[in-house]
Design a protein around this motif. Structure first.
Motif, short mmCIF file in Angstrom:
data_model
loop_
_atom_site.label_atom_id
_atom_site.label_comp_id
_atom_site.label_asym_id
_atom_site.label_seq_id
_atom_site.Cartn_x
_atom_site.Cartn_y
_atom_site.Cartn_z
N GLU A 292 -40.48 -8.65 58.07
CA GLU A 292 -40.12 -9.95 57.23
C GLU A 292 -39.08 -10.73 57.53
O GLU A 292 -38.81 -11.90 57.54
CB GLU A 292 -40.49 -9.76 55.95
N ILE A 293 -38.01 -9.78 57.82
CA ILE A 293 -37.02 -10.06 57.63
C ILE A 293 -36.50 -10.59 59.39
O ILE A 293 -35.99 -11.36 58.77
CB ILE A 293 -35.72 -8.36 57.41
N LEU A 294 -37.24 -10.45 60.34
CA LEU A 294 -36.98 -10.72 61.37
C LEU A 294 -37.58 -12.46 61.10
O LEU A 294 -37.22 -13.80 62.17
CB LEU A 294 -37.34 -10.24 62.28
N LEU A 295 -38.43 -12.65 60.29
CA LEU A 295 -39.32 -13.66 60.54
C LEU A 295 -38.79 -14.84 59.20
O LEU A 295 -39.23 -15.62 58.98
CB LEU A 295 -40.72 -13.36 60.26
N GLU A 296 -38.20 -13.97 58.77
CA GLU A 296 -37.15 -14.79 57.31
C GLU A 296 -37.08 -16.66 57.75
O GLU A 296 -36.00 -16.57 58.49
CB GLU A 296 -36.04 -14.09 56.52
N GLY A 297 -37.20 -17.12 57.06
CA GLY A 297 -36.72 -18.61 57.77
C GLY A 297 -37.92 -19.32 58.03
O GLY A 297 -37.37 -21.07 58.74
N ALA A 298 -38.70 -18.63 58.92
CA ALA A 298 -39.78 -19.34 59.76
C ALA A 298 -40.35 -19.73 59.32
O ALA A 298 -40.93 -20.70 58.43
CB ALA A 298 -41.22 -18.05 60.41
N SER A 299 -40.35 -21.31 59.94
CA SER A 299 -41.30 -22.53 59.76
C SER A 299 -42.28 -23.47 60.81
O SER A 299 -41.72 -22.99 61.80
CB SER A 299 -40.71 -23.54 58.93
N GLY A 300 -43.40 -23.45 60.20
CA GLY A 300 -44.32 -24.26 61.51
C GLY A 300 -44.71 -26.34 61.01
O GLY A 300 -43.75 -26.24 60.60
N PHE A 301 -45.15 -26.38 62.07
CA PHE A 301 -45.47 -28.03 62.98
C PHE A 301 -46.87 -28.00 62.92
O PHE A 301 -47.65 -26.92 62.06
CB PHE A 301 -45.20 -28.58 63.46
N GLU A 302 -47.53 -29.34 62.76
CA GLU A 302 -49.31 -29.17 62.44
C GLU A 302 -49.86 -28.33 62.95
O GLU A 302 -50.74 -27.41 63.03
CB GLU A 302 -49.12 -30.55 62.78
N HIS A 303 -49.38 -28.01 64.52
CA HIS A 303 -50.92 -27.38 65.21
C HIS A 303 -50.60 -25.83 65.42
O HIS A 303 -50.78 -24.47 66.22
CB HIS A 303 -51.15 -27.62 66.19
N ASN A 304 -48.88 -25.09 64.79
CA ASN A 304 -48.24 -23.74 65.28
C ASN A 304 -47.56 -22.59 64.81
O ASN A 304 -47.49 -22.02 63.70
CB ASN A 304 -47.19 -23.65 66.47
N THR A 305 -48.14 -22.91 63.12
CA THR A 305 -47.88 -22.60 62.13
C THR A 305 -49.03 -21.14 62.25
O THR A 305 -48.54 -19.99 61.42
CB THR A 305 -48.54 -23.13 60.26
N PHE A 306 -49.68 -20.69 62.81
CA PHE A 306 -50.03 -19.51 62.86
C PHE A 306 -49.24 -18.52 63.79
O PHE A 306 -49.29 -17.23 63.42
CB PHE A 306 -51.36 -19.62 63.83
N LYS A 307 -48.41 -18.98 64.24
CA LYS A 307 -47.36 -18.37 64.69
C LYS A 307 -46.72 -16.96 63.59
O LYS A 307 -46.26 -16.46 64.57
CB LYS A 307 -46.86 -18.95 66.04
N ILE A 308 -46.98 -17.65 62.80
CA ILE A 308 -45.93 -16.62 62.27
C ILE A 308 -46.57 -16.05 61.84
O ILE A 308 -45.67 -14.18 61.93
CB ILE A 308 -45.70 -17.64 61.17
N GLU A 309 -47.40 -15.06 61.25
CA GLU A 309 -48.34 -14.53 61.08
C GLU A 309 -48.22 -13.44 62.46
O GLU A 309 -48.70 -12.31 62.49
CB GLU A 309 -49.97 -15.05 60.00
#
Length: 327
Positions: A292-309
């Motif tokens: 959770e700390i490492l990914l803090e502030g992550a934001s995706g675009f139309e096709h790549n939000t799956f990368k966060i999870e």
């Protein structure tokens, strides 16, 4: 391909002396030749450095390794000292490219790979990395493979290297030589986030040449894991990758390193995520909190939000494998 001149020096000083504006050093050429064929890069001169004395792997006085810039990826991955002391690096290299490319690709060249973005390689489309100020086609285009961390209005491309993710976790040092002498730069500072100058991938000055990469003595040989998630098992760039390394006593964590690939313009680390693991037991709760700390502030675009999870799950699994001694 545009015409260019060619030189093949026999000494490092000679190579640096030959450098002129719009020159490029070339060794394996596994990325540069593609860029030239696609008309993305148009060098006026190629300086062939394959004869330079930079192809050795040597132990340092401090117990680390000095890896010459011309050591091939294959030779590095299979070197006995690398496999014994730095298995994380070996795992990462073998997860990248194909055997044929690893036989040609060099240590220095791996650090200098340009980002893998469809629009960067398509010279008919706007790309701030290729032509500063022209725009970023990926932001509103096909952006499935693009960044979810550290991106900017100017660029959302990602760094493609597997080897560099491991080198970031191991806190390597890059040795450089150029017109103004020699210098060393920490791996964390070598690559750049895009900001408003995405055309600059790294901190190399004009004419500077990577001569070696130095690894510290601490290689996390017992508890490490490199996990790469990609669309196919062979010859594909990472959607998300994680280099995880732990120093443990029993189930307790004394030191931790986590670096991510496929998510940013450079290998992604965050000291707070690693510090959160120190003193904790190696379990899913601790690993999830670090993710959770490492990914803090992550934001995706139309096709790549799956990368966060996907990134969150990959971090937890890589740390779990490292704690088990998966190396």
């Amino acid at each position: 391909m545009n015409p260019f001149s060619y030189a093949r020096p026999a000494a490092i000083d000679e190579a640096i002396g030959l450098y002129r504006p719009n020159s490029r050093y070339i060794a394996g050429g596994t990325n540069l030749l593609d860029l030239m064929k696609e008309n993305v890069t148009r060098p006026a001169q190629l300086i062939d450095i394959t004869r330079l004395p930079m192809a050795d792997i040597e132990e340092t006085e401090g117990g680390g390794l000095r890896i010459g810039a011309l050591v091939s990826n294959s030779d590095l991955a299979w070197h006995p000292l690398v496999q014994q002391r730095y298995p994380l690096l070996s795992q990462a290299i073998l997860a990248g490219a194909s055997p044929q490319l690893r036989n040609m690709a060099t240590t220095g060249g791996n650090l200098l790979q340009r980002t893998r973005c469809y629009y960067f390689y398509d010279s008919t489309t706007p790309c701030n990395k290729r032509e500063p100020g022209s725009g970023c086609s990926a932001r509103d285009g096909l952006n499935r493979i693009h960044a979810v961390l550290g991106h900017s209005e100017a660029c959302i491309a990602v760094h493609p290297s597997d080897m560099c993710v491991a080198l970031a976790a191991l806190e390597a040092v890059v040795q450089l030589q150029g017109p103004h002498g020699e210098r060393r730069i920490s791996f964390a500072d070598f690559h750049r986030l895009p900001g408003d100058t995405p055309d600059r991938d790294n901190m190399l000055a004009d004419g500077e040449l990577i001569t070696a990469v130095e690894l510290p003595a601490q290689g996390f040989a017992t508890n490490c894991s490199y996990l790469k998630v990609r669309d196919r098992a062979s010859y594909a760039f990472a959607l998300v990758s994680v280099a995880a390394a732990l120093e443990m006593s029993g189930t307790g964590i004394h030191n931790a390193r986590i670096a991510m690939g496929g998510v940013a313009h450079k290998p992604w680390r965050k000291a707070e995520a690693e510090a959160a693991l120190v003193g904790k037991s190696a379990d899913e709760a601790a690993f999830t909190a670090a993710a959770e700390i490492l990914l803090e502030g992550a934001s995706g675009f139309e096709h790549n939000t799956f990368k966060i999870e996907l990134g969150r799950r990959t971090i937890v699994r890589a740390l779990t494998d490292a704690a088990k001694g998966a190396a």
